[in-house]
Design a protein around this motif. Structure first.
Motif, PDB file in Angstrom:
ATOM      1  N   ARG A 114       0.789  28.655   8.703  1.00 56.01           N
ATOM      2  CA  ARG A 114       0.633  29.549   7.559  1.00 56.01           C
ATOM      3  C   ARG A 114       0.885  30.994   7.959  1.00 56.01           C
ATOM      4  NH1 ARG A 114      -5.133  27.742   4.875  1.00 56.01           N
ATOM      5  NH2 ARG A 114      -4.591  25.577   4.326  1.00 56.01           N
ATOM      6  N   GLU A 115       1.080  31.796   6.943  1.00 55.95           N
ATOM      7  CA  GLU A 115       1.169  33.229   7.180  1.00 55.95           C
ATOM      8  C   GLU A 115      -0.233  33.816   7.221  1.00 55.95           C
ATOM      9  OE1 GLU A 115       3.611  35.167   4.355  1.00 55.95           O
ATOM     10  OE2 GLU A 115       5.428  34.059   4.893  1.00 55.95           O
ATOM     11  N   GLY A 116      -0.415  34.818   8.029  1.00 53.17           N
ATOM     12  CA  GLY A 116      -1.714  35.454   8.139  1.00 53.17           C
ATOM     13  C   GLY A 116      -2.472  35.000   9.358  1.00 53.17           C
ATOM     14  N   ALA A 129     -14.989  30.606   8.824  1.00 60.97           N
ATOM     15  CA  ALA A 129     -14.051  31.729   8.869  1.00 60.97           C
ATOM     16  C   ALA A 129     -13.269  31.599  10.169  1.00 60.97           C
ATOM     17  CB  ALA A 129     -14.799  33.056   8.824  1.00 60.97           C
ATOM     18  N   TYR A 130     -11.977  31.851  10.124  1.00 64.53           N
ATOM     19  CA  TYR A 130     -11.178  31.701  11.346  1.00 64.53           C
ATOM     20  C   TYR A 130     -10.330  32.943  11.587  1.00 64.53           C
ATOM     21  CZ  TYR A 130      -7.009  30.786   8.488  1.00 64.53           C
ATOM     22  OH  TYR A 130      -5.966  30.901   7.607  1.00 64.53           O
ATOM     23  N   GLN A 131      -9.942  33.087  12.851  1.00 63.71           N
ATOM     24  CA  GLN A 131      -9.068  34.193  13.240  1.00 63.71           C
ATOM     25  C   GLN A 131      -8.143  33.700  14.342  1.00 63.71           C
ATOM     26  OE1 GLN A 131     -10.958  38.009  13.503  1.00 63.71           O
ATOM     27  NE2 GLN A 131      -9.495  38.777  15.019  1.00 63.71           N
ATOM     28  N   ILE A 132      -6.900  34.089  14.253  1.00 64.35           N
ATOM     29  CA  ILE A 132      -5.894  33.633  15.217  1.00 64.35           C
ATOM     30  C   ILE A 132      -5.450  34.811  16.089  1.00 64.35           C
ATOM     31  CG2 ILE A 132      -3.597  32.593  15.480  1.00 64.35           C
ATOM     32  CD1 ILE A 132      -3.991  31.338  12.706  1.00 64.35           C
ATOM     33  N   LYS A 133      -5.361  34.534  17.409  1.00 60.80           N
ATOM     34  CA  LYS A 133      -4.887  35.548  18.349  1.00 60.80           C
ATOM     35  C   LYS A 133      -3.693  34.970  19.114  1.00 60.80           C
ATOM     36  CE  LYS A 133      -6.254  38.227  22.419  1.00 60.80           C
ATOM     37  NZ  LYS A 133      -7.337  38.472  23.413  1.00 60.80           N
TER      38      LYS A 133
END
Length: 410
Positions: A114-116, A129-133
């Motif tokens: 996905r984008e983002g 809640a997730y965050q990609i690095k």
């Protein structure tokens, strides 16, 4: 009238308190939600900066004075690593028990496509809640269980709403019990005012009667002249004014008014016909158009007086050789009977029509002595209409003043 005032007092006070409570509770919810969101973003930042782990040193650096060494154990999270081709090759679930790598791996790979770099997902009915690095060898994606944080906000909302409702209920209860006591001075002053007007009116009638009798006796003995005629005119004027005072005082005393089905068409036609000779004598162009059989919810005496007041007002304030038109028709949507009384008034362009229903208001003060009214009639008309649950308005169009009455059809 006092009961209406009391009800308005209750409504305004309750609405004000409700607005204050909503503002306070809403502010608390907004601030708490914002703090919760900042907390989620902070923990996710700590996780991605520390390879998917929460350490006391890193957490203390981000949270600052709010940091509690034991608080990091309240968070539930997991992380995953993926190669440059966005294929998951490792999932760390040591801090969580509700998921398995086999279930989340396909979902994580979808997120990577996905984008983002951040967002929300749900696994096993639990929000994360997730965050990609993006790293040198691929990607690190961390997930934080936010159900506890969200429940904290929901709990505050529930407590705030229930507290507000209880406080509002108790306030309304106490206000209802003590409101009459609070407005008692106003009630007493109002009752004294009505009593004074009624008593003064009756007391003034006696000397006026004597003056009138003396004037008539003087005419019989010495003949009439301009002075006796003036005395008779002024006595008659004062008598009418006193009667208006008494009528206004009694109007406000009426609590229960008989409302029934009345043929408004017959009343308007009857009163309009009775004014025909007056209009002809004053050389005014007069016409009335009455739609038949319009039945309204009203009081017969009030309707008669209402139409009389409006036609009398039109006659007094119409321009010399002007036009007066009375129209009774059914409203646009067939729910109301609409009465319009219009008279020409060339100088009415810059008049403040919002004050026409004020008691004793006289727009043309420089020529007030030339008019026979007292500025009470329209106020009485408004009172009659409001008691019959109707509406009365005034407007100016095409050099004409137009009074419009709306009454509900039966």
């Amino acid at each position: 009238m006092i009961q209406k005032f009391r009800n308005k007092f209750l409504v305004v006070t309750v609405m004000t308190l409700t607005l204050v409570l909503l503002t306070v509770i809403g502010s608390m919810v907004v601030v708490t939600s914002w703090n919760a969101q900042k907390e989620i973003e902070t923990i996710l930042t700590v996780l991605v900066d520390n390879e998917g782990r929460l350490t006391q040193k890193a957490t203390k650096k981000e949270l600052g004075p709010k940091f509690n060494p034991e608080s990091i154990f309240q968070y539930r999270y997991f992380s995953a690593r993926a190669n440059k081709g966005k294929r998951v090759n490792a999932v760390d679930i040591r801090q969580i028990n509700s998921i398995s790598p086999e279930i989340v791996t396909p979902e994580i790979e979808k997120l990577l496509r996905r984008e983002g770099n951040s967002g929300m997902v749900v696994y096993n009915q639990v929000p994360y809640a997730y965050q990609i690095k993006k790293a040198k060898n691929g990607y690190l994606i961390v997930f934080l269980d936010v159900s506890t944080i969200r429940e904290r906000v929901r709990s505050l909302v529930r407590v705030g709403l229930w507290s507000g409702l209880v406080a509002l209920f108790l306030f309304v209860l106490l206000l209802s019990l003590f409101s009459k006591r609070a407005i008692r001075p106003i009630i007493e002053a109002y009752d004294k005012q009505k009593e004074f007007i009624t008593n003064a009116g009756h007391e003034l009638k006696t000397p006026l009667t004597i003056i009138s009798a003396n004037t008539e006796l003087q005419e019989m003995m010495n003949g009439g002249d301009e002075w006796t005629e003036s005395n008779k005119m002024q006595v008659s004027r004062l008598t009418r004014l006193i009667e208006h005072f008494i009528v206004m005082a009694r109007l406000t005393e009426q609590e229960n008014i008989s409302i029934e089905k009345i043929n408004f068409s017959e009343i308007v036609r009857k009163v309009s016909q009775s004014f025909k000779s007056v209009m002809t004598k004053e050389a005014k162009e007069y016409d009335y158009r009455v739609e038949s059989n319009l039945q309204v919810e009203g009081n017969e005496a009030m309707l008669l007086e209402l139409v009389n007041i409006l036609l009398d007002n039109a006659s007094k304030y119409c321009d010399p050789n002007g036009q007066i038109l009375v129209v009774l028709r059914k409203g646009r949507f067939g729910k109301n009977a609409v009465l319009e009384v219009a008279n020409t008034y060339i100088d009415g362009k810059n008049v403040d029509y919002s004050r026409f229903f004020d008691r004793f208001y006289r727009q043309d003060q420089s020529h007030s002595n030339q008019k026979k009214g007292f500025g009470i009639g329209l106020s009485m008309a408004q009172h009659y209409v409001e008691n019959m649950k109707g509406k009365i308005t005034v407007s100016y169009k095409n050099e004409k003043i137009i009074f419009t009455v709306y009454l509900k059809l039966k």
